[in-house]
Design a protein around this motif. Structure first.
Motif, PDB file in Angstrom:
ATOM      1  N   ILE A 152       0.821  -1.216   0.000  1.00  0.00           N
ATOM      2  CA  ILE A 152       0.000   0.000   0.000  1.00  0.00           C
ATOM      3  C   ILE A 152       0.854   1.266   0.000  1.00  0.00           C
ATOM      4  O   ILE A 152       0.352   2.362  -0.249  1.00  0.00           O
ATOM      5  CB  ILE A 152      -0.978   0.022   1.190  1.00  0.00           C
ATOM      6  N   GLY A 153       2.140   1.109   0.272  1.00  0.00           N
ATOM      7  CA  GLY A 153       3.050   2.251   0.246  1.00  0.00           C
ATOM      8  C   GLY A 153       4.466   1.777   0.000  1.00  0.00           C
ATOM      9  O   GLY A 153       4.857   0.700   0.465  1.00  0.00           O
ATOM     10  N   THR A 154       5.248   2.554  -0.759  1.00  0.00           N
ATOM     11  CA  THR A 154       6.630   2.168  -1.049  1.00  0.00           C
ATOM     12  C   THR A 154       7.469   3.416  -1.283  1.00  0.00           C
ATOM     13  O   THR A 154       6.928   4.504  -1.526  1.00  0.00           O
ATOM     14  CB  THR A 154       6.682   1.238  -2.283  1.00  0.00           C
ATOM     15  N   THR A 155       8.779   3.277  -1.199  1.00  0.00           N
ATOM     16  CA  THR A 155       9.643   4.425  -1.455  1.00  0.00           C
ATOM     17  C   THR A 155       9.661   4.742  -2.943  1.00  0.00           C
ATOM     18  O   THR A 155       9.635   3.840  -3.784  1.00  0.00           O
ATOM     19  CB  THR A 155      11.075   4.182  -0.938  1.00  0.00           C
ATOM     20  N   GLN A 156       9.685   6.015  -3.250  1.00  0.00           N
ATOM     21  CA  GLN A 156       9.738   6.474  -4.632  1.00  0.00           C
ATOM     22  C   GLN A 156      11.171   6.638  -5.127  1.00  0.00           C
ATOM     23  O   GLN A 156      11.394   6.896  -6.307  1.00  0.00           O
ATOM     24  CB  GLN A 156       9.005   7.809  -4.766  1.00  0.00           C
ATOM     25  N   SER A 198      10.434  14.508   3.923  1.00  0.00           N
ATOM     26  CA  SER A 198      10.031  14.499   2.513  1.00  0.00           C
ATOM     27  C   SER A 198       8.692  13.807   2.309  1.00  0.00           C
ATOM     28  O   SER A 198       8.304  12.921   3.066  1.00  0.00           O
ATOM     29  CB  SER A 198      11.098  13.782   1.674  1.00  0.00           C
ATOM     30  N   LYS A 199       7.996  14.219   1.290  1.00  0.00           N
ATOM     31  CA  LYS A 199       6.734  13.608   0.841  1.00  0.00           C
ATOM     32  C   LYS A 199       5.723  13.473   1.986  1.00  0.00           C
ATOM     33  O   LYS A 199       5.113  12.412   2.188  1.00  0.00           O
ATOM     34  CB  LYS A 199       6.990  12.246   0.184  1.00  0.00           C
ATOM     35  N   ASN A 200       5.554  14.550   2.704  1.00  0.00           N
ATOM     36  CA  ASN A 200       4.579  14.554   3.808  1.00  0.00           C
ATOM     37  C   ASN A 200       3.211  14.899   3.222  1.00  0.00           C
ATOM     38  O   ASN A 200       2.688  16.001   3.369  1.00  0.00           O
ATOM     39  CB  ASN A 200       4.989  15.574   4.864  1.00  0.00           C
ATOM     40  N   ASP A 201       2.628  13.900   2.524  1.00  0.00           N
ATOM     41  CA  ASP A 201       1.363  14.115   1.833  1.00  0.00           C
ATOM     42  C   ASP A 201       0.330  13.095   2.306  1.00  0.00           C
ATOM     43  O   ASP A 201       0.500  12.453   3.338  1.00  0.00           O
ATOM     44  CB  ASP A 201       1.564  14.014   0.311  1.00  0.00           C
ATOM     45  N   GLY A 202      -0.735  12.941   1.570  1.00  0.00           N
ATOM     46  CA  GLY A 202      -1.814  12.050   1.979  1.00  0.00           C
ATOM     47  C   GLY A 202      -1.646  10.606   1.548  1.00  0.00           C
ATOM     48  O   GLY A 202      -2.539   9.790   1.772  1.00  0.00           O
ATOM     49  N   THR A 203      -0.494  10.279   0.936  1.00  0.00           N
ATOM     50  CA  THR A 203      -0.275   8.904   0.487  1.00  0.00           C
ATOM     51  C   THR A 203       0.483   8.111   1.550  1.00  0.00           C
ATOM     52  O   THR A 203       0.934   8.653   2.559  1.00  0.00           O
ATOM     53  CB  THR A 203       0.542   8.880  -0.816  1.00  0.00           C
ATOM     54  N   TYR A 204       0.635   6.810   1.266  1.00  0.00           N
ATOM     55  CA  TYR A 204       1.448   5.958   2.136  1.00  0.00           C
ATOM     56  C   TYR A 204       2.862   5.796   1.588  1.00  0.00           C
ATOM     57  O   TYR A 204       3.658   5.046   2.144  1.00  0.00           O
ATOM     58  CB  TYR A 204       0.812   4.566   2.274  1.00  0.00           C
ATOM     59  N   ASP A 205       3.186   6.486   0.493  1.00  0.00           N
ATOM     60  CA  ASP A 205       4.495   6.348  -0.143  1.00  0.00           C
ATOM     61  C   ASP A 205       5.547   7.202   0.570  1.00  0.00           C
ATOM     62  O   ASP A 205       5.230   8.201   1.218  1.00  0.00           O
ATOM     63  CB  ASP A 205       4.430   6.749  -1.615  1.00  0.00           C
TER      64      ASP A 205
END
Length: 321
Positions: A152-156, A198-205
Motif C-alpha cells: 500500500i506504500g513504497t519508497t519512490q 520528505s513527501k509529507n502528503d496524503g499517500t502511504y508512499d
C-alpha cells in the motif's frame, strides 16, 4: 515436515532447517568485513564469497539440526528480489539438493520472507500491517489473511537503509553505517540540526532522496564554513527525521486500516528507536498485537524463508483438501 531453506539475496548466505514449524538451525555466513573496506556491497565479490562459503553453511545447518539430509521433505530458496549473482548461487545450491534428494523445490520472495520472519516466534492475528525497512526496500504491506500481500506504500527513490548508509559514509563512519548512526544518536540532541521530512502528503508512499541530499549538503556547508560537526547531535537529528518520516505514514495507515497486528521487519528493524516507536504506536491505537522480531530474524536469514515456505505449503494443502 522438514524444510531446508536457503537465503542468498545479498551479502549473507544462510541455510535454515525447520521441522514441524520449529527452527532447528539458522546458519548465516556474513560478509560485512569483506565489503566494509569498499563502503558497501560489491555484487561480484558477494557471489564469489557465496561460492566459497555455502558448503560449510550447509554442513553446519545439518549438524546443528540433527536432521539427516535424506529426511528433508522440501527445499526452498529466495528467487527475488536481490543481487542477480547472489540469487543464482542460492538457486544452484537449492536445485542441486532438490535433484540429489528427489524433493520438491519452491521459489520464495525475499520481502515476503522478511514479513513472515516476524511470524516465527509469535503468530500473526490478521489483518497484519507490516513496515518493511532495509537497505534496499521501504514498504508498508497489508495482509488481510495469510499470504495476502498488498503493497500500500513504497519508497519512490532511496530506501531508508540506503539513506542511512550514504549519510554515514559522508560522516566518516564505516559500513554498515546504520547501526553506528543508531548508537551515536542515543547520545545526541535531535533538535540540533534541522532536516526536512520528505513527501509529507496524503499517500502511504515514502521519499528519502530529499533527506539524503539535505543531509549531505548540510555536512558540506558546515565543512566549508569550518564549523565543527557534533556527530552525536547530527546522527540524532538525522535519525529523528528519518524515523519520523516512516512513522507519519505508518501511523496514518494504522489509523485508517485498523490492523490487529503491527510489525516492523527488515535489517533496519534492528534500530532501537524504530523498535520503541512500534510499542508506542501499539499503545496509542490499542493494537491487539505488536511483533518486533528477534534480532536474529531482522537481517537476511534463511529461517524467514523456511517460515514463509511452511505457510505456502500449508495453504496449498488446505486448497487441495
Amino acid at each position: 515436515m522438514n524444510i531446508l531453506a536457503i537465503e542468498s539475496s545479498c551479502d549473507e548466505f544462510s541455510i535454515s532447517i525447520m521441522s514441524d514449524s520449529k527452527i532447528l538451525s539458522n546458519i548465516i555466513s556474513s560478509q560485512i568485513k569483506d565489503h566494509s573496506k569498499y563502503g558497501g556491497v560489491v555484487p561480484e565479490l558477494a557471489s564469489r564469497l557465496h561460492v566459497e562459503n555455502f558448503h560449510w553453511v550447509l554442513i553446519e545447518a545439518i549438524e546443528k539440526s540433527e536432521i539427516q539430509l535424506e529426511d528433508i521433505d522440501y527445499i526452498s530458496y529466495t528467487s527475488n528480489p536481490g543481487l542477480i549473482g547472489s540469487l543464482i548461487i542460492g538457486k544452484l545450491v537449492a536445485q542441486t539438493l532438490a535433484m540429489y534428494l528427489g524433493k520438491p523445490l519452491k521459489e520464495m520472495n525475499h520481502i515476503e520472507g522478511h514479513i513472515y520472519g516476524a511470524n516465527i516466534e509469535e503468530k500473526f492475528i490478521y489483518p497484519v500491517l507490516a513496515l518493511v525497512v532495509s537497505g534496499g526496500h521501504t514498504q508498508i504491506q497489508l495482509l488481510e489473511k495469510p499470504l495476502d500481500f498488498k503493497i500500500i506504500g513504497t519508497t519512490q527513490d532511496d530506501a531508508v537503509g540506503e539513506c542511512y548508509d550514504k549519510v554515514a559514509r559522508v560522516l566518516g563512519l564505516e559500513y554498515p553505517g546504520g547501526p553506528k548512526i543508531d548508537i551515536l544518536a542515543r547520545e545526541g540532541n535531535k533538535n540540533r540540526y534541522v532536516l526536512p521530512i520528505s513527501k509529507n502528503d496524503g499517500t502511504y508512499d515514502f521519499s528519502f532522496s530529499g533527506l539524503k541530499t539535505a543531509s549531505l549538503n548540510l555536512i558540506n556547508k558546515l565543512n566549508q564554513n569550518k564549523e565543527e560537526i557534533n556527530i552525536q547531535d547530527f546522527c540524532a537529528s538525522f535519525q529523528n527525521t528519518a524515523i519520523e518520516t516512516l512513522m507519519i505514514k505508518f501511523r496514518r495507515a494504522v489509523k485508517e486500516l485498523k490492523p490487529k497486528t503491527i510489525t516492523v521487519v527488515g535489517g533496519v528493524s534492528a534500530n532501537s528507536s524504530i523498535r520503541n516507536k512500534f510499542y508506542d504506536i501499539a499503545r496509542e491505537y490499542n493494537i491487539e498485537k505488536v511483533i518486533v522480531p528477534n534480532m536474529e530474524y531482522c537481517t537476511d536469514n534463511a529461517a524467514m524463508i523456511a517460515e514463509l515456505t511452511k505457510e505456502y505449503i500449508r495453504t496449498e494443502s488446505k486448497m487441495e483438501d
